[in-house]
Design a protein around this motif. Structure first.
Motif, short mmCIF file in Angstrom:
data_model
loop_
_atom_site.label_atom_id
_atom_site.label_comp_id
_atom_site.label_asym_id
_atom_site.label_seq_id
_atom_site.Cartn_x
_atom_site.Cartn_y
_atom_site.Cartn_z
N GLU A 416 0.84 -1.19 0.00
CA GLU A 416 0.00 0.00 0.00
C GLU A 416 0.88 1.24 0.00
N SER A 417 0.33 2.34 -0.53
CA SER A 417 1.08 3.60 -0.55
C SER A 417 0.11 4.75 -0.34
N TYR A 418 0.63 5.94 -0.20
CA TYR A 418 -0.20 7.12 -0.03
C TYR A 418 0.34 8.24 -0.90
N ALA A 419 -0.52 9.22 -1.20
CA ALA A 419 -0.13 10.33 -2.07
C ALA A 419 1.03 11.11 -1.45
N GLY A 420 2.08 11.32 -2.23
CA GLY A 420 3.22 12.08 -1.73
C GLY A 420 4.22 11.26 -0.93
N GLU A 421 4.08 9.94 -0.95
CA GLU A 421 5.01 9.10 -0.20
C GLU A 421 6.40 9.16 -0.85
N PRO A 422 7.47 9.28 -0.03
CA PRO A 422 8.82 9.25 -0.61
C PRO A 422 9.03 7.93 -1.35
N HIS A 423 9.71 7.99 -2.48
CA HIS A 423 9.99 6.78 -3.25
C HIS A 423 11.47 6.48 -3.16
N ASP A 424 11.80 5.30 -2.62
CA ASP A 424 13.20 4.91 -2.45
C ASP A 424 14.00 5.97 -1.71
N GLY A 425 13.37 6.59 -0.71
CA GLY A 425 14.08 7.51 0.18
C GLY A 425 14.15 8.95 -0.27
N VAL A 426 13.50 9.30 -1.40
CA VAL A 426 13.53 10.70 -1.85
C VAL A 426 12.15 11.10 -2.34
N TYR A 427 11.92 12.42 -2.40
CA TYR A 427 10.71 12.96 -3.02
C TYR A 427 11.01 13.19 -4.49
N ALA A 428 10.22 12.57 -5.38
CA ALA A 428 10.46 12.70 -6.81
C ALA A 428 10.39 14.15 -7.28
N LEU A 429 9.38 14.89 -6.81
CA LEU A 429 9.19 16.26 -7.29
C LEU A 429 10.37 17.16 -6.91
N GLN A 430 11.00 16.89 -5.77
CA GLN A 430 12.18 17.68 -5.40
C GLN A 430 13.39 17.33 -6.26
N ARG A 431 13.47 16.08 -6.71
CA ARG A 431 14.58 15.68 -7.59
C ARG A 431 14.44 16.33 -8.97
N TYR A 432 13.20 16.68 -9.35
CA TYR A 432 12.97 17.29 -10.65
C TYR A 432 12.84 18.81 -10.54
N SER A 433 13.23 19.38 -9.38
CA SER A 433 13.09 20.82 -9.15
C SER A 433 14.39 21.40 -8.60
N ARG A 434 14.47 22.75 -8.67
CA ARG A 434 15.56 23.49 -8.02
C ARG A 434 14.93 24.42 -6.99
N ARG A 435 15.60 24.62 -5.86
CA ARG A 435 15.13 25.60 -4.89
C ARG A 435 15.81 26.92 -5.23
N VAL A 436 15.03 27.92 -5.57
CA VAL A 436 15.59 29.21 -6.00
C VAL A 436 15.20 30.32 -5.03
N ALA A 437 16.01 31.39 -4.99
CA ALA A 437 15.77 32.48 -4.04
C ALA A 437 16.05 33.83 -4.69
N VAL A 438 15.31 34.85 -4.24
CA VAL A 438 15.53 36.24 -4.67
C VAL A 438 15.64 37.09 -3.42
N GLN A 439 16.78 37.79 -3.26
CA GLN A 439 16.94 38.73 -2.15
C GLN A 439 16.60 40.12 -2.67
N ALA A 440 15.61 40.75 -2.05
CA ALA A 440 15.13 42.06 -2.53
C ALA A 440 15.48 43.16 -1.53
N ASP A 441 15.52 44.38 -2.01
CA ASP A 441 15.83 45.56 -1.18
C ASP A 441 14.71 45.78 -0.16
N PRO A 442 15.00 45.70 1.14
CA PRO A 442 13.96 45.87 2.17
C PRO A 442 13.22 47.20 2.06
#
Length: 504
Positions: A416-442
């Protein structure tokens, strides 16, 4: 005229045209990435396709059923439909990427003008296996949820199910954004030039298959490209003394063994007992053999196909070797006269792969030796099905995870499995994504909560339907299902009955 068994950005094409377009793949990817893919576009199209797949009378269901592999149960389309439904995909997005709009640049900390989001890696190349009809389309959908352009290599022995599924999905998006991000090619692995052209511009390569398949693809993966391996895994059940004498536990274990005839990575191949007593191992194997003997034979696609000659040879060889070792006091074999199942008790603890098809090893493994015994196989371990007391499960879960297991379930629920379950120890969507950031002038962005609001504000559809009163909002399940509830407001209690309002 060449057969049009490739799907390229909205149209079916033949070999000659596919070869020409492959040579120009980088330009096609850049053109597709020039426009953003809204997550809602993917969710809406997938949900519409899910409804069609779950309805046997729907014309889309009929068209796709014609492309199922021979012997495949048409119910697999309904199973796929459930996985593509809005609720399942929304839960997956929330669990893996933190929300249903992961691409929006929101403040990670409200006190800072730093905006973070998940961005696509760009082009994801998927190398699909030839033995699982639903893996290829689901792999592409994961790539789409992360916003990527996707090119998939299907096995040359496959039907055109994936191509037509993707065509139906793309047809449900009037904007054409999905079509521009999907390419499905069917060709043999011997066509190395096509494989090279697929992988050369890729930002991530997802490979489904064994070590040989991964090695064959890895040679074409350029430096800096993310290689995501979804390889073969091995799973086991682990029973404490309280559990192995329980008839309900033995029935649940037999369910795990017989479901899909052990063809899933999460199917138990070995049953470990928390003991050093060889007599208990042999006695349990005999009892469990009686439980397997009472199970009905395989039905559906598995029984129609059955083991191929190579699998039959492996089954026969494994059983014969185990029977020969009975003379050394190392093993004891209990098998069906017709060869439909076998339980092989073995006094040696190291993990041994099963020849599958209702073939199970039973071995002793005291919990104090679990890490030392299993850790050498950590790269291949997946599921541990545990049966024992509450304290046993808590303790053994920690030990199994330390040994290299990536998921722990109760016995009877290993598949059995559930939606969003890690597959083989990782999240698939994170492996297919980059974490990006923008620093803006306060000084300029002190009052801006989301950077995207300045460039492309969200346009919400105008409200429809009657105005809701207080009672309508508070009625459980009226507006928001319990499964989707994220915010709870509780009020009253001093002058009347407490009221609970739930919101997404």
């Amino acid at each position: 005229m060449s057969v049009h068994h490739h799907y390229w950005q909205g149209s079916f094409i033949g070999d000659e045209e596919a070869g020409r377009r492959l040579a120009e793949l980088p330009a096609a990817v850049e053109a597709a990435l020039a426009t953003d893919l809204e997550t809602e576009t993917v969710l809406a199209a997938c949900d519409a396709l899910a409804g069609a797949l779950c309805d046997p009378a729907h014309p889309v269901h009929g068209r796709l059923a014609a492309h199922l592999p021979e012997g495949e149960d048409p119910a697999v389309l309904a199973e796929l439909g459930v996985l593509l439904g809005r609720r399942e995909l929304t839960r997956k997005l929330r669990r893996e990427l933190g929300g249903t709009a992961p691409g929006r640049l929101n403040r990670a900390d409200p006190r800072e003008t730093v905006y973070e989001a998940w961005a696509p890696v760009g082009l994801v190349a998927h190398i699909a296996p030839g033995n699982a009809a639903t893996v290829a389309p689901l792999s592409i959908v994961e790539g789409l949820l992360a916003g990527n352009v996707n090119i998939l290599k299907a096995s040359s022995a496959d039907t055109l199910l994936t191509q037509h599924l993707m065509a139906e999905l793309a047809a449900l998006d009037p904007s054409g954004a999905l079509a521009s991000r999907i390419v499905v090619l069917r060709f043999p692995s011997s066509r190395q030039e096509w494989l090279r052209l697929m992988c050369a511009p890729a930002d991530a390569v997802a490979v489904w298959g064994g070590e040989g398949a991964v090695e064959g693809v890895a040679a074409h993966v350029p430096a800096g490209c993310r290689l995501v391996e979804w390889g073969h895994r091995i799973s086991f059940a682990y029973l404490t003394s309280d559990a192995w004498s329980d008839a309900v536990t033995l029935g649940a274990l037999a369910d795990d063994v017989c479901l899909h005839e052990q063809q899933a990575c999460s199917s138990p191949q070995v049953v470990y007992l928390d003991t050093e007593d060889e007599g208990e191992v042999f006695a349990f194997a005999e009892r469990f053999a009686a439980v397997l003997a009472a199970r009905p034979p395989a039905v559906g696609a598995v029984s129609a196909v059955g083991p191929d000659p190579a699998q039959e040879a492996e089954l026969t060889t494994t059983e014969l070797v185990a029977r020969l070792e009975e003379h050394l006091g190392l093993t004891r074999v209990f098998a069906a006269p017709d060869g439909s199942w076998r339980v092989m008790a073995d006094t040696r603890s190291p993990l041994t792969a099963s020849p599958l098809n209702r073939s199970v090893w039973v071995k002793p493994l005291p919990r104090k030796r679990m890490i030392a015994t299993l850790r050498p196989m950590r790269r291949y371990l997946q599921t541990a099905g545990l049966a024992g007391s509450r304290t046993d499960v808590a303790e053994l879960s920690r030990t199994a995870l330390a040994a290299g297991v990536t998921r722990v379930t109760p016995v009877g629920a290993m598949l059995e499995s559930y939606a969003g379950e890690p597959h083989d120890g990782v999240y698939a969507l994170q492996r297919y994504s980059r974490r990006v950031a923008v620093q803006a002038d306060p000084a300029l962005f002190a009052t801006t909560a989301c950077l995207d609001d300045l460039a492309r504000p969200v346009v919400l559809p105008p409200p429809a339907g009657p105005l809701l009163g207080k009672e309508d909002v508070q009625e459980p399940g009226r507006r928001v299902a319990r499964a989707d509830a994220e915010l709870y407001f509780r009020s009253g209690g001093s002058t009347g009955a407490p009221a609970l309002s739930i919101f997404s």
